[in-house]
Design an enzyme around this catalytic site. Structure first.
Site, PDB file in Angstrom:
ATOM      1  N   HIS A  45      61.763  18.890   1.453  1.00 27.87           N
ATOM      2  CA  HIS A  45      62.196  17.823   1.361  1.00 27.87           C
ATOM      3  C   HIS A  45      61.128  16.708   1.859  1.00 27.87           C
ATOM      4  O   HIS A  45      60.813  15.503   1.062  1.00 27.87           O
ATOM      5  CB  HIS A  45      62.917  17.774   3.106  1.00 27.87           C
ATOM      6  CG  HIS A  45      63.434  15.998   3.368  1.00 27.87           C
ATOM      7  ND1 HIS A  45      64.319  15.444   2.689  1.00 27.87           N
ATOM      8  CD2 HIS A  45      62.879  15.506   3.818  1.00 27.87           C
ATOM      9  CE1 HIS A  45      64.610  14.251   3.885  1.00 27.87           C
ATOM     10  NE2 HIS A  45      64.146  14.077   4.415  1.00 27.87           N
ATOM     11  N   GLU A  46      59.868  17.398   2.527  1.00 26.50           N
ATOM     12  CA  GLU A  46      58.621  16.412   2.708  1.00 26.50           C
ATOM     13  C   GLU A  46      58.128  16.257   1.854  1.00 26.50           C
ATOM     14  O   GLU A  46      56.780  15.485   1.259  1.00 26.50           O
ATOM     15  CB  GLU A  46      57.789  17.194   4.458  1.00 26.50           C
ATOM     16  CG  GLU A  46      59.056  16.755   5.312  1.00 26.50           C
ATOM     17  CD  GLU A  46      59.345  15.442   5.551  1.00 26.50           C
ATOM     18  OE1 GLU A  46      58.314  14.029   5.123  1.00 26.50           O
ATOM     19  OE2 GLU A  46      60.122  15.611   6.521  1.00 26.50           O
ATOM     20  N   HIS A  75      59.277  13.669  -0.833  1.00 26.31           N
ATOM     21  CA  HIS A  75      58.099  12.475   0.100  1.00 26.31           C
ATOM     22  C   HIS A  75      56.937  12.024  -0.356  1.00 26.31           C
ATOM     23  O   HIS A  75      55.844  11.382  -0.992  1.00 26.31           O
ATOM     24  CB  HIS A  75      58.315  11.838   1.325  1.00 26.31           C
ATOM     25  CG  HIS A  75      59.567  11.872   2.032  1.00 26.31           C
ATOM     26  ND1 HIS A  75      60.629  10.867   1.267  1.00 26.31           N
ATOM     27  CD2 HIS A  75      60.464  12.568   3.134  1.00 26.31           C
ATOM     28  CE1 HIS A  75      61.539  10.574   2.385  1.00 26.31           C
ATOM     29  NE2 HIS A  75      61.549  11.459   2.971  1.00 26.31           N
TER      30      HIS A  75
END
Length: 450
Positions: A22-23, A26
């Site tokens: 997920h990170e 980003h």
């Protein structure tokens, strides 16, 4: 203790993988949009390990493995030198901001596709969805389901496993009925109209199949022991794997349920058990342990698991696919999981699914531990499901989540000016309170299941 440590370790591994994915979404898009990334952290709190890359980003693995974050240069929270203002997140066009924020959930969805594709390439073992029994006065009985019905299709969707049947039922919550195509025990194709009017999943941990009254076929439970729990009353009495129960307190044991019932009513009371071991009769005295239920009732238990008779031929099948077909199936399955997740959120809001069914970290830890125990394919399936749920959850329009940021940036895109700092700050406070309340409620549900 071992089970606790196993579940905890599995939880840390699973959550670590999903948070990293997920990170990284980003992080990768932020770099592509020329935003300076100052820190990439997996976990919160005290750093256990950290290092820097050539662009100055600090990578951290922290003590508390319950999430992560990407810290970007941002003029709203940092003093940004003039020569770096073009690298600050807040200086970027709104479309770039949207791309950076949306990248986390999208990464989770892409990861689910890859994981599911790998699972299909390894090979997926399915149990044919054949009805073993029907609960009296249930929706399934009303629809005239019969033992031996092989479920082929729900509505317009073909199904080949109980998981697909379960997901099919959940996707039809709120409908008046769903037409189920089955092949009965006489090999005739039948249509069963399963009524779903006023159907709700309003009981904690009640499975959809159980709720409508369908009992999946399972092989007969034998009286031979497949497992004896270490330290249990059974082990202390000398029971061993492979023993076949013959009688209990001079009463012949005709079924496993008869044994269970007798043990339940005999907590802390000695029982004489006759077993067959290596073709010899052996007499043992066992004192069942005591377990107190939520209702306050005390019941006895032995700590044994019976063997099941062999599955009939053709009831278990393994399907393995090539790379291209696996990727197509991965995309299709991920789309179905995303749709189902949004449907379930809607059903939680409308009350068709009880909030008692929400799970928090403890429930996820148990699920991770169980899936690892069942093998790599089960663990991959679990990772894909949680990854999709993590992506969908982060898209909720709560200001502390990615979805809340996206909501603000979409408003900015339409209004041609950003939402005021005061409004955003108020939204973050309200969102944080709602998120904390939701987390606490899920934890309470987890504790109530223990």
């Amino acid at each position: 203790m071992f089970e606790f440590l196993w579940n905890l370790g599995s939880f840390i591994v699973a959550l670590g993988i999903l948070v990293t994915v997920h990170e990284y979404g980003h992080f990768w898009v932020a770099r592509k949009c020329a935003v300076e990334v100052q820190r990439f952290s997996i976990g919160f709190g005290k750093p256990l390990l950290k290092w820097h890359d050539k662009l100055g980003t600090e990578y951290v693995i922290a003590l508390i493995p319950l999430g992560g974050y990407v810290k970007m240069l941002d003029g709203r929270v940092d003093e940004v030198p003039e020569h770096k203002r073009h690298l600050a997140f807040n200086s970027k066009p709104v479309l770039s901001k949207i791309a950076v924020v949306a990248a986390g959930p999208i990464a989770n969805f892409l990861f689910a596709i890859i994981v599911l594709a790998a699972m299909y390439m390894i090979g997926v073992q399915n149990v044919k969805p054949v009805v073993g029994g029907v609960t009296e006065q249930s929706r399934a009985e009303t629809a005239n389901f019969q033992a031996g019905d092989h479920i082929l299709q729900l509505g317009d969707k073909s199904v080949s496993s109980w998981q697909e049947v379960t997901f099919g039922l959940m996707s039809n919550l709120g409908e008046e009925q769903v037409v189920v195509k089955v092949q009965d025990a006489q090999q005739q194709i039948r249509l069963r109209a399963l009524p779903l009017n006023d159907w709700k999943l309003d009981k904690q941990d009640e499975a959809p199949l159980q709720s409508v009254g369908i009992q999946p076929f399972r092989p007969e439970i034998t009286l031979t022991l497949a497992h004896v729990q270490a330290g249990s009353a059974a082990e202390k009495a000398g029971l061993q794997v492979g023993d076949t129960i013959r009688s209990i307190d001079s009463e012949p044991v005709q079924s496993w349920q008869l044994l269970v019932d007798k043990v339940k009513e005999s907590a802390k009371q000695p029982l004489r058990i006759i077993v067959i071991r290596a073709q010899e009769e052996i007499s043992l005295t066992v004192i069942p342990g005591a377990n107190t239920l939520k209702s306050g009732e005390t019941v006895g238990y032995l700590g044994v698991v019976p063997q099941l008779a062999e599955w009939p031929a053709g009831y278990i099948e393994t399907r393995q696919y090539g790379p291209l077909d696996s990727m197509v199936l991965g995309i299709k399955k991920t789309y179905e999981l995303i749709s189902l997740s949004f449907d379930m959120i809607g059903n939680l809001i409308t009350g068709q699914v009880s909030v008692k069914n929400l799970s928090g970290p403890v429930g996820i830890a148990v699920g991770a531990g169980n899936s690892v125990s069942y093998g790599i394919v089960a663990f991959l399936s679990f990772l894909a499901l949680i990854s999709v749920n993590l992506g969908v959850f982060n898209l909720l329009p709560l200001p502390v989540l990615d979805g809340g940021h996206l909501m603000y940036y979409l408003i900015e895109l339409i209004r041609k000016k950003p939402v005021s700092e005061k409004t955003q700050e108020l939204g973050f406070k309200v969102g944080a309170l709602l998120l904390i309340a939701l987390t606490c409620f899920a934890l309470l549900n987890d504790v109530s299941r223990l």
